[in-house]
Design a protein around this motif. Structure first.
Motif, mmCIF file in Angstrom:
data_model
loop_
_atom_site.group_PDB
_atom_site.id
_atom_site.type_symbol
_atom_site.label_atom_id
_atom_site.label_comp_id
_atom_site.label_asym_id
_atom_site.label_seq_id
_atom_site.Cartn_x
_atom_site.Cartn_y
_atom_site.Cartn_z
ATOM 1 N N UNK A 1 0.853 -1.261 0.148
ATOM 2 C CA UNK A 1 -0.152 -0.303 0.122
ATOM 3 C C UNK A 1 0.794 1.148 -0.152
ATOM 4 N N UNK A 2 2.027 1.126 0.326
ATOM 5 C CA UNK A 2 2.948 2.467 0.425
ATOM 6 C C UNK A 2 3.425 3.047 -0.790
ATOM 7 N N UNK A 3 3.059 4.273 -1.166
ATOM 8 C CA UNK A 3 3.627 4.999 -2.635
ATOM 9 C C UNK A 3 5.029 4.960 -2.554
ATOM 10 N N UNK A 4 5.819 5.585 -1.431
ATOM 11 C CA UNK A 4 6.976 5.636 -1.353
ATOM 12 C C UNK A 4 7.254 5.796 0.018
ATOM 13 N N UNK A 5 8.677 5.682 0.221
ATOM 14 C CA UNK A 5 9.284 5.985 1.554
ATOM 15 C C UNK A 5 10.558 7.000 1.300
ATOM 16 N N UNK A 6 10.562 8.264 1.891
ATOM 17 C CA UNK A 6 11.302 9.372 1.694
ATOM 18 C C UNK A 6 12.287 9.363 2.574
ATOM 19 N N UNK A 7 13.586 9.548 2.357
ATOM 20 C CA UNK A 7 14.765 9.693 3.603
ATOM 21 C C UNK A 7 15.352 10.948 3.608
ATOM 22 N N UNK A 8 15.758 11.339 4.838
ATOM 23 C CA UNK A 8 16.258 12.855 5.023
ATOM 24 C C UNK A 8 17.483 12.425 6.028
ATOM 25 N N UNK A 9 18.434 13.411 5.869
ATOM 26 C CA UNK A 9 19.516 13.303 6.649
ATOM 27 C C UNK A 9 19.440 13.915 8.344
ATOM 28 N N UNK A 10 20.277 13.706 8.920
ATOM 29 C CA UNK A 10 20.261 14.108 10.259
ATOM 30 C C UNK A 10 19.987 15.375 10.401
ATOM 31 N N UNK A 11 20.780 16.258 9.807
ATOM 32 C CA UNK A 11 20.569 17.737 10.077
ATOM 33 C C UNK A 11 19.306 18.210 9.760
ATOM 34 N N UNK A 12 18.743 17.587 8.724
ATOM 35 C CA UNK A 12 17.301 17.960 8.237
ATOM 36 C C UNK A 12 16.242 17.556 9.343
ATOM 37 N N UNK A 13 16.473 16.479 10.120
ATOM 38 C CA UNK A 13 15.653 16.089 11.240
ATOM 39 C C UNK A 13 15.540 17.049 12.339
ATOM 40 N N UNK A 14 16.839 17.216 12.544
ATOM 41 C CA UNK A 14 17.248 18.132 13.551
ATOM 42 C C UNK A 14 16.542 19.671 13.354
ATOM 43 N N UNK A 15 16.720 20.032 12.194
ATOM 44 C CA UNK A 15 16.244 21.312 11.908
ATOM 45 C C UNK A 15 14.854 21.458 11.821
ATOM 46 N N UNK A 16 14.006 20.458 11.384
ATOM 47 C CA UNK A 16 12.665 20.286 11.346
ATOM 48 C C UNK A 16 12.079 20.149 12.703
ATOM 49 N N UNK A 17 12.920 19.489 13.718
ATOM 50 C CA UNK A 17 12.161 19.685 15.125
ATOM 51 C C UNK A 17 12.297 20.662 15.578
ATOM 52 N N UNK A 18 13.481 21.445 15.505
ATOM 53 C CA UNK A 18 13.386 22.748 16.124
ATOM 54 C C UNK A 18 12.460 23.746 15.641
ATOM 55 N N UNK A 19 12.262 23.649 14.362
ATOM 56 C CA UNK A 19 11.317 24.658 13.606
ATOM 57 C C UNK A 19 9.961 24.367 14.192
#
Length: 319
Positions: free
Chosen positions: A248-266
């Motif tokens: 059922x899943x169309x795609x799984x998108x991956x992101x790097x560690x800095x992007x995760x930290x930046x998104x969390x902080x935002x």
């Protein structure tokens, strides 16, 4: 084990209703502008025990037969399932035993103990968890509630997306983080039944991308001990969750560690809500793939808010 069906989701929702929150859906003009889409955040960080996993754990605990209560329940988990199972067991006044890696966030260990759970620590790998759990299960005879490879747990997690669909209208897609795949499988179970037109995406740390590699290869690939700031997404999929994801899943998108930290902080800064790193992964994935989501109505599942406030990831970057 048989795959759960939608009737199991309906039964689970009725069973757990007295013990969980109907969590809110929030919006943010800031994130709409940054993404070019309309985002709807299903905030399971406001759930009992601070995470969506209270749904599946509560369904499993309150589904136990009376003769199973005395031995209680047991599991292995890096955190949110452990504390959620402890929460649910406490509500039914039964024992809860948990194998946790010694590297698990202290806030999550404290929550497990606060809910009355017993912790057995192990090395931070899937193989070490499972070995320690085998001994625990032999000693206690407790009912094993797997963090995600359990039909009762998947049916419980599916109540989140069922609820979500009653709170929003005409979503084009839903995106959720994926580690073991319990939440994403629940989304697949619900949406394929009641909203098959809605696309389903997973989001994963690039340093723990076994689910993405599995989907793209068409076969289950597992990693034993990946390293990522998103501690809730270190575990691999298992047979039940893989069956849902591959279908059922169309795609799984991956992101790097800095992007995760930046998104969390935002999210902390702009939405004024506490989310843990795992929840920031789908937010980072949306921001990193604007052309994929632009102009659409996107449901984002914020899976939990159990954070060690003394070890916030951006604090480690200062100085």
């Amino acid at each position: 084990m048989q795959l759960p069906v939608f009737d199991d989701v309906i039964a689970a929702h009725e069973r757990i209703a007295p013990w969980i929150h109907r969590t809110p859906v929030l919006t943010s003009e800031t994130f709409d502008q940054l993404s070019g889409a309309q985002l709807f955040f299903k905030c399971e960080n406001f759930q009992k025990a601070g995470a969506f996993k209270a749904r599946g754990a509560t369904n499993a605990v309150f589904g136990l037969r009376p003769d199973q209560r005395a031995a209680g329940v047991a599991t292995h988990s890096s955190g949110n399932h452990a504390l959620s199972l402890s929460y649910a067991a406490g509500r039914r006044s039964i024992p809860c035993h948990v194998v946790m890696p010694h590297t698990a966030p202290q806030a999550k260990k404290d929550a497990v103990r606060g809910y009355g759970g017993e912790i057995i620590e192990c090395e931070p790998s899937t193989s070490a968890r499972e070995a320690a759990f085998t001994e625990l299960e032999r000693r206690t005879g407790a009912d094993f509630v797997h963090p995600y490879n359990d039909p009762r747990v998947i049916a419980g997690q599916a109540t989140c997306s069922r609820e979500f669909m009653t709170q929003t209208e005409e979503l084009d897609a839903v995106i959720a983080p994926i580690g073991g795949g319990g939440m994403l499988s629940g989304c697949c179970l619900t949406l394929s039944t009641i909203a098959p037109q809605v696309k389903i995406y997973g989001a994963e740390p690039r340093q723990a991308d076994d689910a993405a590699r599995s989907l793209h290869a068409g076969r289950l690939i597992t990693d034993d001990a990946p390293q990522t700031v998103a501690d809730g997404l270190k575990v691999p999929m298992k047979e039940l969750t893989w069956q849902f994801v591959r279908q059922y899943v169309a795609d799984i998108l991956t992101v790097d560690e800095q992007a995760i930290i930046d998104a969390m902080k935002l999210v902390w800064q702009r939405m004024k809500i506490v989310i843990e790193p795992s929840c920031a992964v789908p937010v980072a994935a949306i921001l990193a793939n604007p052309s994929l989501f632009a102009g659409q109505r996107i449901g984002v599942i914020i899976t939990g808010g159990n954070v060690d406030l003394d070890r916030l990831p951006w604090l480690n970057q200062e100085g």
